[in-house]
Design an enzyme around this catalytic site. Structure first.
Site, PDB file in Angstrom:
ATOM      1  N   ALA A  66       0.833  -1.194  -0.207  1.00  0.00           N
ATOM      2  CA  ALA A  66      -0.032   0.019   0.034  1.00  0.00           C
ATOM      3  C   ALA A  66       0.991   1.194  -0.112  1.00  0.00           C
ATOM      4  O   ALA A  66       2.043   1.330   0.523  1.00  0.00           O
ATOM      5  CB  ALA A  66      -0.822   0.037   1.098  1.00  0.00           C
ATOM      6  N   GLY A 107       0.916  -5.195   0.976  1.00  0.00           N
ATOM      7  CA  GLY A 107      -0.199  -5.344   0.002  1.00  0.00           C
ATOM      8  C   GLY A 107       0.013  -5.991  -1.195  1.00  0.00           C
ATOM      9  O   GLY A 107      -0.694  -6.391  -2.051  1.00  0.00           O
ATOM     10  N   GLU A 110       0.072  -9.332  -0.614  1.00  0.00           N
ATOM     11  CA  GLU A 110      -1.580  -9.764  -0.367  1.00  0.00           C
ATOM     12  C   GLU A 110      -2.128  -9.898  -1.927  1.00  0.00           C
ATOM     13  O   GLU A 110      -2.963 -10.777  -1.769  1.00  0.00           O
ATOM     14  CB  GLU A 110      -2.112  -8.747   0.352  1.00  0.00           C
ATOM     15  N   GLU A 130       3.813  -5.109   7.761  1.00  0.00           N
ATOM     16  CA  GLU A 130       2.999  -3.969   8.236  1.00  0.00           C
ATOM     17  C   GLU A 130       2.987  -3.738   9.895  1.00  0.00           C
ATOM     18  O   GLU A 130       2.746  -2.747  10.542  1.00  0.00           O
ATOM     19  CB  GLU A 130       1.460  -4.311   7.978  1.00  0.00           C
TER      20      GLU A 130
HETATM   21  N1  CAA Z   1       4.583   3.586   0.440  1.00  0.00           N
HETATM   22  C1  CAA Z   1       4.930   4.714   0.081  1.00  0.00           C
HETATM   23  N2  CAA Z   1       5.962   5.169  -0.084  1.00  0.00           N
HETATM   24  C2  CAA Z   1       6.790   4.001  -0.287  1.00  0.00           C
HETATM   25  C3  CAA Z   1       6.666   2.779  -0.014  1.00  0.00           C
HETATM   26  C4  CAA Z   1       5.350   2.478   0.522  1.00  0.00           C
HETATM   27  N3  CAA Z   1       4.768   1.409   0.954  1.00  0.00           N
HETATM   28  N4  CAA Z   1       7.641   1.858  -0.152  1.00  0.00           N
HETATM   29  C5  CAA Z   1       8.695   2.757  -0.606  1.00  0.00           C
HETATM   30  N5  CAA Z   1       8.338   3.870  -0.566  1.00  0.00           N
HETATM   31  C6  CAA Z   1       9.086   4.962  -1.206  1.00  0.00           C
HETATM   32  C7  CAA Z   1      10.160   5.506  -0.453  1.00  0.00           C
HETATM   33  O1  CAA Z   1       9.689   6.476   0.720  1.00  0.00           O
HETATM   34  C8  CAA Z   1      11.101   6.011  -1.383  1.00  0.00           C
HETATM   35  O2  CAA Z   1      10.729   7.234  -1.590  1.00  0.00           O
HETATM   36  P1  CAA Z   1      11.745   8.506  -1.860  1.00  0.00           P
HETATM   37  O3  CAA Z   1      12.649   8.132  -2.934  1.00  0.00           O
HETATM   38  O4  CAA Z   1      10.842   9.823  -2.126  1.00  0.00           O
HETATM   39  O5  CAA Z   1      12.547   8.719  -0.495  1.00  0.00           O
HETATM   40  C9  CAA Z   1      10.894   5.429  -2.412  1.00  0.00           C
HETATM   41  O6  CAA Z   1       9.653   4.494  -2.375  1.00  0.00           O
HETATM   42  C10 CAA Z   1      12.101   4.104  -2.736  1.00  0.00           C
HETATM   43  O7  CAA Z   1      12.399   3.396  -1.592  1.00  0.00           O
HETATM   44  P2  CAA Z   1      13.522   2.953  -0.619  1.00  0.00           P
HETATM   45  O8  CAA Z   1      14.438   4.237  -0.657  1.00  0.00           O
HETATM   46  O9  CAA Z   1      12.956   2.559   0.677  1.00  0.00           O
HETATM   47  O10 CAA Z   1      14.067   2.107  -1.453  1.00  0.00           O
HETATM   48  P3  CAA Z   1      14.985   0.699  -1.131  1.00  0.00           P
HETATM   49  O11 CAA Z   1      15.273  -0.032  -2.456  1.00  0.00           O
HETATM   50  O12 CAA Z   1      15.889   0.875  -0.214  1.00  0.00           O
HETATM   51  O13 CAA Z   1      14.050  -0.226  -0.339  1.00  0.00           O
HETATM   52  C11 CAA Z   1      11.728  -1.409   0.168  1.00  0.00           C
HETATM   53  C12 CAA Z   1      12.748  -0.581  -1.057  1.00  0.00           C
HETATM   54  C13 CAA Z   1      12.365  -2.747   0.690  1.00  0.00           C
HETATM   55  C14 CAA Z   1      10.327  -1.730  -0.729  1.00  0.00           C
HETATM   56  C15 CAA Z   1      11.341  -0.362   1.227  1.00  0.00           C
HETATM   57  O14 CAA Z   1      11.111   0.781   0.582  1.00  0.00           O
HETATM   58  C16 CAA Z   1      10.239  -0.706   2.271  1.00  0.00           C
HETATM   59  O15 CAA Z   1      10.593  -1.378   3.148  1.00  0.00           O
HETATM   60  N6  CAA Z   1       9.113   0.033   1.884  1.00  0.00           N
HETATM   61  C17 CAA Z   1       8.100  -0.372   2.884  1.00  0.00           C
HETATM   62  C18 CAA Z   1       7.062  -1.536   2.434  1.00  0.00           C
HETATM   63  C19 CAA Z   1       6.196  -1.666   3.359  1.00  0.00           C
HETATM   64  O16 CAA Z   1       6.123  -1.494   4.762  1.00  0.00           O
HETATM   65  N7  CAA Z   1       5.006  -2.185   2.956  1.00  0.00           N
HETATM   66  C20 CAA Z   1       3.761  -2.566   3.464  1.00  0.00           C
HETATM   67  C21 CAA Z   1       3.122  -1.158   3.263  1.00  0.00           C
HETATM   68  S1  CAA Z   1       1.642  -1.229   4.311  1.00  0.00           S
HETATM   69  C22 CAA Z   1       0.363  -2.236   3.516  1.00  0.00           C
HETATM   70  O17 CAA Z   1       0.593  -2.919   2.498  1.00  0.00           O
HETATM   71  C23 CAA Z   1      -0.955  -2.321   4.256  1.00  0.00           C
HETATM   72  C24 CAA Z   1      -2.062  -3.097   3.713  1.00  0.00           C
HETATM   73  O18 CAA Z   1      -2.135  -4.277   3.978  1.00  0.00           O
HETATM   74  C25 CAA Z   1      -3.029  -2.536   3.425  1.00  0.00           C
END
Ligand code: CAA
Length: 706
Positions: A66, A107, A110, A130
């Site tokens: 998400a 997500g 998911e 999450e």
């Molecule tokens: N939402 C919004 N922005 C996100 C994001 C997310 N889920 N994941 C990454 N981004 C953004 C980062 O903020 C970053 O933005 P900027 O360039 O503006 O700083 C950009 O994407 C690139 O991310 P990283 O710099 O972190 O890149 P990376 O290659 O080092 O890591 C990653 C990639 C492992 C995917 C890492 O970004 C990460 O862990 N992201 C979060 C994943 C997460 O927690 N997902 C769960 C979301 S909640 C969900 O899905 C809920 C649900 O069930 C409804």
């Protein structure tokens, strides 16, 4: 046939439709991407030729889940919502295969769980992280994962929040096939579809599941084991409840339960704090005028000056990243000891399975030592980690200036000294920067990157890029006494020690702050760091407290008695046989000092301990922000989360102040100022910026120096 919009690439080859997400950089499932996927599901459903649909990604990540920045906004709920999209995929009348390459998180996973089959390329990472954001998987993850793999393992995976490899996913039955690379997917897809030919697409809504007694026991045992670690945390408990109750219900009811639990968690201060921490860490890397990708200087060789514990810890970071590192010390015996220490530490990492044998071997091969500055003439980056004394450090920098190549970055690990005065002794002050590691430097994630007025942009950009390579969380700060972290810790620990004079016992102070969530109490921390070290810092900071007798009086008295903390088995506490104990002698000493200074002893409540310590911390944060030493309040939070054991679920001291309400923080400080007499008058004046923001009903987060 092929169609592309900004978010998705759709094409049909024979009976197979390929729906490829292409929402850079990581396919976050924003409203726009969800709409695009939903639209092409319509297309595939209506196209009679399509027998199966493959959901994949054009990018190196399958999907990061998400879009967290949408949370709490209308877009996040707008249809097609993520849960609705997952349900649609689950019920889709044609076969759906998810082809995972790279990250499939939250997500993203998911979506894949709702598909009929999953294939993944080697090296991909699949996870439901999450819990790290204070929520639970809210698009069916808490229900579909335990219906695919053992429910107790599913719960562990969600409560840990750590992704697993595609190889592990295959072993668990989470994916059906593993690919050497995404180039090999066509054959695997055809093979899977061939196996499917006889049946009809899976629809989890129409299948029966149950929770076996063994699995339920394993689930509850796991919950009991984690009880301490989860104290105060909402989302892991909610995940267990979702699995335990959900597995005993129909998928329809289970998803409704998941939604309710998700909404409860999402509305909590913990969720806000953890999501703030996620973005604050990303933002901290964004420094105006600095582009990490433009980092022009290649760091192929590093030199560390000083082979004490700090020097060794710093070296280990670079060695593990495969960067040749030379440790310089004039004392050859110290160098031998340092080499043995580094080897032991790296090998212990290997023995505990944290690093591979190959990395361990490469790291040791990359280590060399030197006793002459001429031997580090080729280093691209030199980090000085010698005794914390300005004259000593300046003499090292004079040597570096004489011997190092012109473009070398010259860094100091000073934690308190004036970096401008260090840069002054160099003919190339633009190459001088502070790289403040935190002890133990090979473990602590924080790196304060200290920029002087003259540090050049390429030097800063290179250090920020390097920080990522050595797996540190970097925050850029300006020059002042103690920079951000140690400057703020001074009032925090001042209050802790002062309250012991006012009648609180050391363990009462430490327990209150541990209960608040700090990894350690301030007094036990002082014992660990060394009472003599605290006294030295207080002396260096004399201008701040001159005339205030109580300031660290207890620490000075303990130092006089040779009670230097853990290292002498006695400091504020006694450590008989290594076990920490309150010492009546110290309570008596505190009473004596209090009497001699006219401080009345009284009962001090837990609330007062927390307020005085944490509000003082945040108040100093507002001064730092106002002076421009930190760019944003989130940067201060990142420092406290990664270097000082501040509870992540509170988001850091500035987020805590925002969550408490700046008007309440201001009121709290004003009350303390009034109620604590001359002491309160002196130390609890609110920072002007705090007053200004509170009066304007603004948050710390709304202020920025960027
Ligand atoms: N939402 C919004 N922005 C996100 C994001 C997310 N889920 N994941 C990454 N981004 C953004 C980062 O903020 C970053 O933005 P900027 O360039 O503006 O700083 C950009 O994407 C690139 O991310 P990283 O710099 O972190 O890149 P990376 O290659 O080092 O890591 C990653 C990639 C492992 C995917 C890492 O970004 C990460 O862990 N992201 C979060 C994943 C997460 O927690 N997902 C769960 C979301 S909640 C969900 O899905 C809920 C649900 O069930 C409804």
């Amino acid at each position: 046939m092929s169609e592309v919009n900004h978010y998705v690439d759709y094409r049909r080859e024979g009976g197979i439709a390929f729906l490829s997400m292409c929402h850079a950089p990581v396919n976050t499932l924003s409203y726009e991407l969800r709409c695009a996927i939903d639209h092409y599901l319509d297309v595939a459903e209506q196209d009679q030729e399509v027998k199966a649909l493959v959901l994949r990604s054009e990018l190196s990540a399958f999907s990061a889940g998400a879009d967290i920045s949408e949370f709490g906004t209308e877009k996040s709920f707008a249809e097609p919502s993520l849960p609705a999209l997952c349900d649609r995929i689950d019920r889709f009348p044609k076969w759906v295969i998810a082809e995972v390459a790279g990250y499939a998180l939250g997500g993203g996973l998911e979506l894949a769980l709702a598909a009929d089959k999953r294939i993944a390329t080697r090296g991909s990472k699949l996870g439901l992280p999450e819990v790290n954001l204070g929520i639970l998987p809210g698009a069916g993850g808490t229900q579909r994962l335990p219906r695919l793999i053992a429910p107790s393992l599913a719960a562990r995976m969600m409560c840990d929040g750590k992704p697993i490899s595609s190889e592990q996913a295959l072993d668990l039955g989470l994916v059906n096939a593993l690919l050497a690379s995404s180039e090999h997917s066509e054959a695997a897809i055809h093979q899977l579809l061939k196996e499917c030919e006889a049946g009809t697409p899976d629809n989890m809504f129409e299948q029966d599941y149950s929770l076996s007694r063994e699995e339920e026991t394993a689930l509850l045992e796991y919950q009991a084991q984690q009880a301490r670690r989860w104290t105060g945390l909402k989302s892991p408990q909610a995940i267990i409840e979702a699995v335990q109750r959900g597995m005993k219900s129909s998928l329809e009811d289970a998803l409704a339960l998941e939604r309710k639990l998700f909404n409860d968690c999402a509305a909590s201060p913990q969720a806000r704090a953890l999501q703030h921490a996620f973005f604050a860490e990303k933002d901290a890397l964004k420094v105006p005028g600095i582009n990490r990708d433009d980092a022009r200087l290649a760091i192929q060789e590093v030199a560390i000056i000083g082979s004490g514990l700090m020097g060794c810890g710093i070296a280990i970071n670079f060695l593990l990243a495969g960067i040749p590192t030379r440790l310089l010390d004039v004392n050859s015996e110290a160098l031998e000891k340092a080499r043995a220490y580094i080897q032991k530490t790296i090998e212990s990492g290997r023995d505990k399975g944290r690093i591979s044998a190959q990395i361990c071997e490469q790291a040791m091969a990359a280590l060399s030592t030197a006793s002459d500055y001429e031997d580090i003439a080729n280093a691209d980056l030199v980090i000085e980690a010698v005794f914390e004394d300005l004259t000593v450090k300046q003499s090292v920098f004079k040597e570096l200036n004489r011997h190092c190549k012109a473009e070398a970055i010259l860094a100091s690990n000073t934690s308190t000294l004036d970096l401008n005065a260090i840069a002054d002794v160099c003919a190339r002050p633009e190459n001088v920067i502070g790289l403040h590691f935190f002890s133990p430097a090979n473990i602590m994630k924080l790196l304060e990157v200290v920029r002087t007025e003259r540090t050049s942009e390429p030097v800063l950009a290179t250090c920020l890029k390097l920080a990522k390579k050595i797996n540190k969380v970097a925050v850029t700060v300006g020059v002042c006494y103690g920079f951000v972290g140690n400057r703020m810790v001074a009032p925090y620990s001042r209050e802790a020690f002062r309250m012991v004079l006012e009648g609180a016992s050391p363990s009462q102070v430490d327990s209150a702050l541990r209960e608040f969530g700090m990894a350690m109490g301030p007094i036990e921390m002082a014992d660990m760091a060394g009472i003599d070290v605290g006294c030295m810092a207080a002396l260096a900071n004399q201008h701040e407290w001159q005339g205030e007798e109580s300031y660290q009086a207890l620490q000075f008295a303990l130092r006089e008695q040779g009670r230097l903390g853990q290292k002498t088995s006695a400091g504020v506490y006694r450590y008989d046989g290594g076990k920490k104990q309150e010492d009546p002698e110290v309570l008596a000493l505190a009473k004596e000092i209090a009497q001699s200074q006219g401080i009345e002893q009284r009962n001090i409540s837990k609330e007062e301990i927390i307020q005085r310590c944490i509000f003082s911390l945040a108040n100093e944060g507002f001064r730092i922000l106002e002076e421009g030493i930190a760019l944003r309040s989130g940067d201060i939070d990142v420092i406290y989360l990664n270097g000082y054991g501040f509870p992540r679920w509170r988001g850091g001291p500035m987020q805590y102040a925002d969550e408490t309400g700046l008007q309440n923080v201001l009121q709290g400080l004003e009350n303390l100022q009034k109620n604590l007499g001359a002491y309160g008058e002196r130390w609890f004046a609110a920072a002007p910026l705090l007053k200004e923001l509170a009066q304007a009903n603004r948050s710390a987060k709304s202020f920025s120096n960027v």
